[in-house]
Design a protein around this motif. Structure first.
Motif, PDB file in Angstrom:
ATOM      1  N   SER A  36       0.832  -1.200   0.000  1.00 31.27           N
ATOM      2  CA  SER A  36       0.000   0.000   0.000  1.00 31.27           C
ATOM      3  C   SER A  36       0.868   1.250   0.000  1.00 31.27           C
ATOM      4  N   ILE A  37       0.327   2.302  -0.598  1.00 29.38           N
ATOM      5  CA  ILE A  37       0.929   3.627  -0.538  1.00 29.38           C
ATOM      6  C   ILE A  37      -0.148   4.544   0.027  1.00 29.38           C
ATOM      7  N   THR A  38       0.060   4.976   1.249  1.00 29.51           N
ATOM      8  CA  THR A  38      -0.929   5.813   1.925  1.00 29.51           C
ATOM      9  C   THR A  38      -0.308   7.164   2.272  1.00 29.51           C
ATOM     10  N   PHE A  39      -1.175   8.132   2.572  1.00 31.99           N
ATOM     11  CA  PHE A  39      -0.697   9.459   2.940  1.00 31.99           C
ATOM     12  C   PHE A  39      -1.638  10.081   3.959  1.00 31.99           C
ATOM     13  N   LYS A  40      -1.114  11.099   4.632  1.00 36.48           N
ATOM     14  CA  LYS A  40      -1.956  11.909   5.504  1.00 36.48           C
ATOM     15  C   LYS A  40      -1.443  13.338   5.468  1.00 36.48           C
ATOM     16  N   VAL A 181       2.993  16.691   3.188  1.00 39.34           N
ATOM     17  CA  VAL A 181       2.205  15.463   3.245  1.00 39.34           C
ATOM     18  C   VAL A 181       3.119  14.346   3.738  1.00 39.34           C
ATOM     19  N   GLU A 182       2.610  13.520   4.621  1.00 41.62           N
ATOM     20  CA  GLU A 182       3.366  12.382   5.143  1.00 41.62           C
ATOM     21  C   GLU A 182       2.940  11.122   4.407  1.00 41.62           C
ATOM     22  N   MET A 183       3.931  10.390   3.898  1.00 47.26           N
ATOM     23  CA  MET A 183       3.682   9.188   3.105  1.00 47.26           C
ATOM     24  C   MET A 183       4.148   7.952   3.872  1.00 47.26           C
ATOM     25  N   VAL A 184       3.377   6.872   3.726  1.00 55.11           N
ATOM     26  CA  VAL A 184       3.760   5.571   4.280  1.00 55.11           C
ATOM     27  C   VAL A 184       3.690   4.555   3.151  1.00 55.11           C
ATOM     28  N   LEU A 185       4.783   3.836   2.950  1.00 53.99           N
ATOM     29  CA  LEU A 185       4.859   2.834   1.888  1.00 53.99           C
ATOM     30  C   LEU A 185       5.106   1.475   2.519  1.00 53.99           C
ATOM     31  N   ASP A 186       4.196   0.551   2.287  1.00 50.44           N
ATOM     32  CA  ASP A 186       4.361  -0.820   2.768  1.00 50.44           C
ATOM     33  C   ASP A 186       4.398  -1.726   1.548  1.00 50.44           C
TER      34      ASP A 186
END
Length: 192
Positions: A36-40, A181-186
């Motif tokens: 997943s590639i999510t952001f907040k 923007v903060e990104m999280v890559l799993d």
């Protein structure tokens, strides 16, 4: 002397080939929804807006004995942005933000990986987003690796980074609390 040089050349070639043989190529498992590639991003400084990109693809090469020789590349379909609100997603796809008509893809290609020990690493690479390419650093960590129940072999990583919107020509003001923007890559990869 010629035999000594030939032996040295053969030993060097053998060592180089054995080093290459330990690196493995992985395809990111997007079909099995194991990536997943999510952001907040803050909304007016009062709350967090969360979202994701639903469509992306890529792969990585990984060598547990030599993580700094690893690499990763990812291609994201920017039109797949999903913040769980249809009107907002339409605005995110517009010229104010991702400009998906002009820039339908975003890409990340690593340029170096620094092993920090204990499965942690700093992944530096070129992110192309909204027609702009900039070098970014992803703080990454190995989650694990091993055989899967279907006879394959997998490796998984998680990573985070923080992007300044203006660095990627996103000029729309969302207030002083929403400049980044903060990104999280799993990612979970299947060894090929």
């Amino acid at each position: 002397m010629k035999k000594l040089l030939a032996s040295a050349a053969l030993a060097t070639a053998t060592l180089a080939m054995s080093a290459l043989a330990t690196a493995a190529d992985y395809k990111i498992d997007t079909k099995g929804a194991h990536a997943s590639i999510t952001f907040k991003i803050q909304h007016l400084g009062y709350s967090w807006l969360h979202g994701r990109f639903n469509t992306f693809d890529g792969g990585f090469s990984y060598d547990a004995d030599k993580p700094e020789a690893s690499s990763i590349n990812v291609e994201i379909d920017t039109a797949s942005v999903d913040s769980n609100h249809a009107e907002r997603d339409k605005h995110l796809r517009s010229k104010d933000f991702l400009n998906v008509r002009k820039h339908p893809k975003a890409t990340f290609v690593s340029t170096s990986i620094k092993d920090s020990g204990n499965g942690k690493m700093a992944v530096t690479g070129d992110l192309t987003l909204n027609g702009v390419t900039r070098s970014i650093v992803i703080d990454a960590e190995k989650v694990g690796e091993g055989k899967d129940p279907w006879g394959g072999y997998r490796a998984g990583f998680t990573g985070t980074t923080r992007l300044k919107l203006k660095d990627f020509n996103i000029e729309k003001s969302l207030g002083p609390a929403a400049t980044h923007v903060e990104m999280v890559l799993d990612v979970e990869g299947i060894r090929q």
